[in-house]
Every structure is written in C-alpha cells, then in structure tokens.
Scaffold this motif. Structure first.
Motif, mmCIF file in Angstrom:
data_model
loop_
_atom_site.group_PDB
_atom_site.id
_atom_site.type_symbol
_atom_site.label_atom_id
_atom_site.label_comp_id
_atom_site.label_asym_id
_atom_site.label_seq_id
_atom_site.Cartn_x
_atom_site.Cartn_y
_atom_site.Cartn_z
ATOM 1 N N TRP A 155 -11.648 110.511 53.086
ATOM 2 C CA TRP A 155 -11.494 111.887 52.599
ATOM 3 C C TRP A 155 -12.822 112.627 52.607
ATOM 4 N N ASP A 156 -13.894 111.955 52.174
ATOM 5 C CA ASP A 156 -15.206 112.584 52.149
ATOM 6 C C ASP A 156 -15.647 112.960 53.560
ATOM 7 N N HIS A 157 -15.374 112.082 54.519
ATOM 8 C CA HIS A 157 -15.727 112.367 55.911
ATOM 9 C C HIS A 157 -14.940 113.567 56.429
ATOM 10 N N GLN A 158 -13.653 113.651 56.079
ATOM 11 C CA GLN A 158 -12.849 114.792 56.505
ATOM 12 C C GLN A 158 -13.373 116.087 55.889
ATOM 13 N N ASP A 159 -13.751 116.040 54.610
ATOM 14 C CA ASP A 159 -14.324 117.221 53.959
ATOM 15 C C ASP A 159 -15.622 117.631 54.641
ATOM 16 N N GLU A 160 -16.435 116.648 55.019
ATOM 17 C CA GLU A 160 -17.710 116.957 55.675
ATOM 18 C C GLU A 160 -17.474 117.594 57.039
ATOM 19 N N GLU A 161 -16.485 117.117 57.777
ATOM 20 C CA GLU A 161 -16.165 117.721 59.074
ATOM 21 C C GLU A 161 -15.701 119.159 58.912
ATOM 22 N N ARG A 162 -14.888 119.415 57.884
ATOM 23 C CA ARG A 162 -14.325 120.746 57.689
ATOM 24 C C ARG A 162 -15.317 121.708 57.047
ATOM 25 N N ASP A 163 -16.048 121.252 56.028
ATOM 26 C CA ASP A 163 -16.874 122.154 55.226
ATOM 27 C C ASP A 163 -18.369 121.933 55.367
ATOM 28 N N GLY A 164 -18.803 120.950 56.157
ATOM 29 C CA GLY A 164 -20.226 120.679 56.325
ATOM 30 C C GLY A 164 -20.736 119.713 55.268
ATOM 31 N N PRO A 165 -21.973 119.233 55.438
ATOM 32 C CA PRO A 165 -22.529 118.274 54.479
ATOM 33 C C PRO A 165 -22.845 118.925 53.139
ATOM 34 N N ARG A 166 -22.880 118.096 52.094
ATOM 35 C CA ARG A 166 -23.217 118.598 50.757
ATOM 36 C C ARG A 166 -24.680 119.022 50.704
ATOM 37 N N SER A 167 -24.935 120.099 50.000
ATOM 38 C CA SER A 167 -26.314 120.530 49.788
ATOM 39 C C SER A 167 -26.969 119.575 48.797
ATOM 40 N N PRO A 168 -28.166 119.038 49.106
ATOM 41 C CA PRO A 168 -28.820 118.130 48.153
ATOM 42 C C PRO A 168 -29.186 118.842 46.848
ATOM 43 N N ARG A 169 -29.392 120.151 46.926
ATOM 44 C CA ARG A 169 -29.798 120.906 45.742
ATOM 45 C C ARG A 169 -28.624 121.209 44.828
ATOM 46 N N THR A 170 -27.500 121.659 45.414
ATOM 47 C CA THR A 170 -26.377 122.088 44.582
ATOM 48 C C THR A 170 -25.215 121.101 44.580
ATOM 49 N N GLY A 171 -25.114 120.252 45.607
ATOM 50 C CA GLY A 171 -23.997 119.325 45.714
ATOM 51 C C GLY A 171 -22.727 119.966 46.233
#
Length: 120
Positions: A57-73
C-alpha cells in the motif's frame, strides 16, 4: 499433504483444501510465509502478512502521490486530491457567469480587447 507444495518462499494450496487448513495456514503467514491460493491450477489470490500488505500500500501511495517529505511527512500529491473536481466546478461556474454577463474579469478583458481595435 500432497496438495500443499512449496513454491520458492510461498505455499501453494488448492481452494478446496483451504478451509480445513485455514488455521494452520494463518500460523504460517504469521511466521512470514506467503500462501498462494489456486483454483484449477491457476493462482487467484494470496494471503500475506500485514507488514507486507502495508508495504505494498505504501508503495502504491508513493507511485500515486510521490515520496513523503522528510520535513512534513506528507506526500506532495496528497494535497492535489480533489483539485480536479474543484477546478472543473469553478470552470463551470465561471462559464455560467460569462453566459449571464456577470463575470467582471471576463467583461473587463473584452473591454480592453475592444479598445485595442480602436485608433485614438
């Protein structure tokens, strides 16, 4: 026991033998194994540990919405969810206002555009 066979790191099982062995198979999944359920010799489903499913699920979210920002998450695409519908609704409202002559920006643009055609 011949209906269950080890396939790489997976256990393959026929659908007809799933129900009586479900508790045993769930114990295997808790240990980290994956169970592939087959119908007529074709893989149709899988039982995987929740850790692996969350990773998918996390990989699918990353494909759709991009990687998490280290600053804001927060994923940058997450903020854009729903914007397409909002922009479409605003376009429809503006077009309705244009048809009714109520769009001040549109009217001032045409006043300006018409002024370009006149020679003073």
């Amino acid at each position: 026991m011949q209906k269950v066979k080890i396939i790489m790191a997976y256990l393959g099982i026929k659908l007809s033998t799933l129900r009586p062995r479900l508790t045993e198979l769930l114990a295997c999944v808790e240990r980290g194994d994956h169970v592939i359920i087959r119908r007529h010799g074709r893989a149709v489903a899988a039982i995987v540990p929740m850790v692996d499913l969350e990773r998918i699920w996390d990989h699918q979210d990353e494909e759709r919405d991009g990687p998490r920002s280290p600053r804001t998450g927060v994923r940058p695409g997450r903020a854009l969810v729903g914007w397409g519908a909002r922009l479409e609704r605003e376009d429809q409202e503006r077009e309705a206002a244009r048809r009714n002559g109520e769009d001040k920006k549109w009217n001032s643009f045409w006043v300006w555009a018409r002024s370009l055609g006149t020679s003073d």
